[in-house]
Design a protein around this motif. Structure first.
Motif, short mmCIF file in Angstrom:
data_model
loop_
_atom_site.label_atom_id
_atom_site.label_comp_id
_atom_site.label_asym_id
_atom_site.label_seq_id
_atom_site.Cartn_x
_atom_site.Cartn_y
_atom_site.Cartn_z
N ILE A 1 -33.27 -13.30 -9.65
CA ILE A 1 -32.11 -13.36 -8.70
C ILE A 1 -32.39 -13.74 -7.42
CG2 ILE A 1 -30.34 -11.94 -7.34
CD1 ILE A 1 -30.18 -10.06 -9.84
N CYS B 1 -27.80 -14.25 -3.34
CA CYS B 1 -27.10 -12.99 -3.89
C CYS B 1 -26.26 -12.33 -2.58
CB CYS B 1 -28.21 -12.06 -4.41
SG CYS B 1 -27.48 -10.52 -5.07
N CYS C 1 -23.17 -8.66 -11.91
CA CYS C 1 -23.98 -9.14 -12.84
C CYS C 1 -24.53 -7.62 -13.32
CB CYS C 1 -25.32 -9.78 -12.40
SG CYS C 1 -26.09 -9.21 -10.95
N VAL D 1 -30.40 -5.04 -14.47
CA VAL D 1 -29.92 -5.23 -12.89
C VAL D 1 -29.83 -4.06 -12.29
CG1 VAL D 1 -28.50 -6.57 -11.67
CG2 VAL D 1 -28.88 -7.48 -13.75
N SER E 1 -31.77 -7.03 -8.22
CA SER E 1 -33.05 -7.59 -8.74
C SER E 1 -32.98 -7.23 -10.35
CB SER E 1 -34.30 -6.93 -8.38
OG SER E 1 -34.16 -5.38 -8.52
N CYS F 1 -25.61 -12.22 -17.00
CA CYS F 1 -25.77 -12.14 -15.39
C CYS F 1 -25.44 -13.62 -14.93
CB CYS F 1 -26.97 -11.76 -15.11
SG CYS F 1 -28.29 -12.35 -15.73
N CYS G 1 -21.81 -14.73 -12.49
CA CYS G 1 -22.30 -14.95 -11.26
C CYS G 1 -21.67 -15.93 -10.53
CB CYS G 1 -23.79 -15.07 -10.76
SG CYS G 1 -24.21 -15.08 -9.10
N ILE H 1 -28.32 -16.39 -9.91
CA ILE H 1 -29.13 -16.03 -10.90
C ILE H 1 -29.88 -17.46 -11.22
CG2 ILE H 1 -29.40 -15.31 -13.40
CD1 ILE H 1 -28.20 -13.24 -11.20
#
Length: 601
Positions: free
Chosen positions: A548, A553, A559, A568, A577, A589, A593, A598
Motif C-alpha cells: 500500500i 492511501c 481493502c 490488511v 498495510s 485489494c 481501491c 495498492i
C-alpha cells in the motif's frame, strides 16, 4: 379514442444474457398484468419476447413502442410500475433508464445511446425486434421476399453473381469469399450437392451465431434455401452446438413453420424446386466447428479434421460438392439478394465488405453484441461503442478471433477491424469474439489460458498440435509459477513455428497465435516473469507482492473489508498495510481501491 389509447408494443429481450437474469419471468408477468387491464381499459398492448437486444451487461431489457423507451436491468418488482406509469400514463421511470457510459446522462431512447448509434445492423436486422417464434413477425419485416425474388426473378447464375459482387467473405473465421465458394461448387457436375450451416460456435466469449439463431432463425433458413436453389441442392443440414438448447428449439420450430408456409420442403412456393434442412446437434467438441470435422460428425463419424487436399466444394459431405457457411454469413444473404451485391460491397472496406457482428466482452463498460461496418477502428469499437475500460483502469490489449486469435496492444488501437488488417497485426478475425483486457491482465496468464483450452480441445489426431500445444503449455505454466528460464521465449517460438507448419487443420495451425502475439507485443512482461521473477499485473501468485502506497492511501478501509485472509490492517482514515505472510494474492485489494493506492512490486 384518447391520444394515449393507441396501440403499444412491449418487447422483452429473451436473449441468453437477459434470460439468465430472469427476463422470461418479466415477460410472463407483463402478459398477465396486461391481460387483466385490457378487460377494463381501451389501451391496446402487445407483449412479445425477442432475441438478444445487444446490451447484454444491462439486461433484462424492456422496450416500449412507439414511444421508443428502453428500460434496463428491470426486475419483477418493477413490472407493475412500468404498466401503471409508462403504459397507461406515458410517464417515464427515470431510474430504469440506462446511463450513457461516457456522459453519465440518462438515455430514454436506444437511438440516443452511443452503444447503438454507431452500429449498422444487417445480419442482426431483426434480432431484438421480432418474436423469433412468429413467422408473421419475420414476414412483416420483409422476410422471404428475397427467396421469392430468387425463385421467380433470377437465374441460379444471377444469384451467384450477385453474391460474388457483394464481396461477402465467410464470417466463420477463414474469410473465404462466399460467392466464389458457391461458384466453385456449382461448377462440379456430380450430385447430390449439400448446403450446410455451421452453428457450432465454440469460442469462449462468443455468442454471435447463437443470438441470430435464437432471435432471427428464418433469416438463416432463407439464406440457405436461396443458396440451395442457386446450386440445385435439395438437402441441407444445420449443425448446431449441442449446448445451445434454445437455438436448437428455435431453429426446429422455425423449420416446421417454414415448411407449413411453403418456404421449405417440396415444391417451394409452387416453383417446382424442393429443398429441406435437417438439424444435427454438435458433437460437443471445439474441433467440430472445423469444416471437415463438422462434416465427419454429420456423417456419423468421430468429429476429426482431415487433410484438405481436395476442397469441400468439390468433395465435402459424403464426398459430394458441399457449401458450408456459418450462421452470420447465411443471415446476410437475403439482404444481398434484395438490395443487391453492389449496395453491400459499398459498405466497409474494399476487400472486407459489409458489416461484422462482434461479441464485445471483457473489461469494457458496455459488453454485448454489436454489428459495425468493416473498417471501424478498435478504438471506436472499444471506447465509443463499448464506453471504454471499466473501473477507470488502463486499456492493455484486445484479443480477437477466439482462442486461436491474437492479442493486440494499445499502440494499435487505431487499427481498422477487417480481415487483412488484423492478419497484418498477427491476429485473425475469427468468428467475431473480442475480449478487452485492462492493466490487471497478465499476458503470460492469457497465453496460458488459451493454450490450456486448446490442449483440452485438441482432437489429438496429429502430433504437432497434440504434443506441441501440450509442451507450450508446460513452459507457460513454468513461467507463470516463477520457474521460467532464459531461452523459454525462443523455445516457445520455435515450437510455434513447428505447430503452425505441420498441424493438420486450421485450428492447429492457428493455435500458436496467442503465444506469438503476446511475446511479440508484451516481451517485457515475459522478461519480468522469467528474469526478474515478478508479475507486473499482479496476477501470478508466486510472482506477486502487493503493498500500500502511504502517499495515496486514504484509509477508507475498503481493502481491509474485502480481504478474505485478514491480511490488511489499519485504522480508519489512516494509512493501511498488508501483512505479506497472510496475503493470499487474490487481488481483491487492488481491484477495489478507488485511489489506486495498492501497488504491485
Amino acid at each position: 379514442m384518447r391520444e394515449n389509447d393507441r396501440k403499444k408494443t412491449i418487447q422483452v429481450c429473451c436473449g441468453p444474457g437477459c434470460l439468465a437474469n430472469n427476463s422470461l419471468a418479466l415477460y410472463h408477468k407483463l402478459r398477465e398484468i396486461i391481460a387483466k387491464i385490457n378487460a377494463d381499459l381501451t389501451v391496446e398492448t402487445l407483449v412479445k419476447k425477442t432475441g438478444c437486444d445487444g446490451l447484454c451487461a444491462k439486461g433484462p431489457v424492456i422496450k416500449i413502442l412507439p414511444e421508443d423507451v428502453a428500460y434496463y436491468q428491470v426486475k419483477e418488482s418493477d413490472v407493475e410500475e412500468i404498466v401503471e406509469k409508462t403504459i397507461l400514463q406515458n410517464k417515464i421511470i427515470e431510474r430504469l433508464l440506462p446511463r450513457d457510459a461516457v456522459t453519465g446522462r440518462r438515455i430514454k431512447s436506444p437511438k440516443d445511446n452511443e452503444f447503438y448509434k454507431r452500429q449498422m445492423k444487417i445480419a442482426l436486422r431483426n434480432v431484438g425486434v421480432i418474436d423469433p417464434d412468429k413467422l408473421s413477425d419475420y414476414l412483416e419485416r420483409g422476410g422471404y421476399t428475397a427467396l421469392k425474388k430468387a425463385l421467380f426473378d433470377m437465374t441460379p447464375q444471377e444469384i451467384i453473381e450477385e453474391v460474388v459482387q457483394s464481396g461477402l467473405r465467410g464470417r466463420g473465421g477463414a474469410g473465404f469469399p462466399t460467392g466464389r465458394k458457391w461458384k466453385q461448387c456449382a461448377g462440379y457436375q456430380n450430385t447430390p450437392r449439400y448446403v450446410l450451416c455451421n452453428g457450432d460456435e465454440g469460442d469462449p466469449g462468443a455468442f454471435m451465431d447463437r443470438s441470430i439463431m435464437e432471435g432471427d432463425p428464418h433469416s438463416v433458413i432463407e439464406g440457405m434455401v436461396i443458396c440451395a436453389y442457386a446450386l440445385d441442392s435439395h438437402t441441407g443440414f444445420a449443425y448446431i452446438r449441442d449446448e445451445y438448447d434454445l437455438a436448437v428449439k428455435t431453429m426446429s420450430d422455425a423449420l416446421m413453420k417454414a415448411r407449413e408456409a411453403g418456404f421449405l420442403g417440396e415444391n417451394i412456393l409452387g416453383s417446382g424446386f424442393s429443398f429441406d434442412i435437417q438439424i444435427v446437434r454438435g458433437g460437443g467438441a471445439f474441433v467440430c466447428g472445423e469444416s471437415t470435422a463438422l462434416m465427419s460428425s454429420i456423417e456419423g463419424k468421430v468429429g476429426e479434421p482431415r487433410a484438405k487436399y481436395i476442397r469441400s466444394v468439390e468433395r465435402g459431405l459424403w464426398g459430394q460438392p458441399t457449401v458450408l457457411n456459418n450462421v452470420e454469413t447465411w443471415a446476410n444473404i437475403p439482404v444481398i439478394i434484395n438490395r443487391g451485391g453492389a449496395w453491400f460491397s459499398g459498405i466497409g472496406m474494399p476487400k472486407s465488405t459489409g458489416t461484422k457482428v462482434f461479441s464485445l466482452v471483457g473489461k469494457v463498460k458496455n459488453t454485448g453484441l454489436v454489428e459495425v461496418p468493416m473498417g471501424i477502428t478498435l478504438r471506436e469499437l472499444i471506447f465509443d461503442i463499448g464506453g471504454g475500460i471499466d473501473g477507470g483502469r488502463q486499456f492493455k490489449a484486445v484479443q480477437t478471433g477466439g482462442p486461436s486469435g491474437g492479442c493486440i496492444p494499445g499502440e494499435l488501437l487505431d487499427l481498422p477491424v477487417d480481415f487483412d488488417s488484423l492478419a497484418k497485426a498477427g491476429s485473425i478475425m475469427g468468428s467475431g469474439g473480442m475480449i478487452v483486457m485492462d492493466d490487471r491482465t497478465c499476458m503470460v496468464d492469457v497465453a496460458r489460458y488459451y493454450l490450456n483450452f486448446l490442449a483440452e480441445e485438441s482432437c489429438g489426431k496429429c502430433v504437432p498440435c497434440r504434443e506441441g500445444i501440450k509442451r507450450m503449455l508446460e513452459i507457460l505454466n513454468d513461467i507463470y509459477r516463477g520457474r521460467g528460464q532464459a531461452g523459454d521465449m525462443e523455445l516457445l517460438l520455435e515450437i510455434c513455428d513447428a505447430v503452425k507448419e505441420a498441424s493438420l487443420c486450421g485450428l492447429g495451425k492457428s493455435a500458436p497465435i496467442p503465444v506469438i502475439t503476446t511475446i511479440q507485443y508484451f516481451k517485457d512482461e515475459y522478461l519480468a516473469h522469467i528474469r526478474d521473477k515478478r508479475c507486473p499485473a499482479g496476477v501470478c501468485p508466486e510472482l506477486t507482492t502487493f503493498v500500500i502506497d502511504p502517499d495515496t492511501c486514504k484509509g477508507c478501509g475498503l481493502c481491509q473489508k474485502l480481504c478474505p485472509a485478514g491480511a490488511v490492517s489499519g485504522e480508519r482514515k489512516s494509512v493501511h498495510s498488508i501483512n505479506q505472510g497472510q496475503c493470499i494474492k487474490c487481488g481483491n485489494c487492488i481491484d477495489s481501491c478507488q485511489f489506486h493506492a495498492i501497488k504491485v512490486v
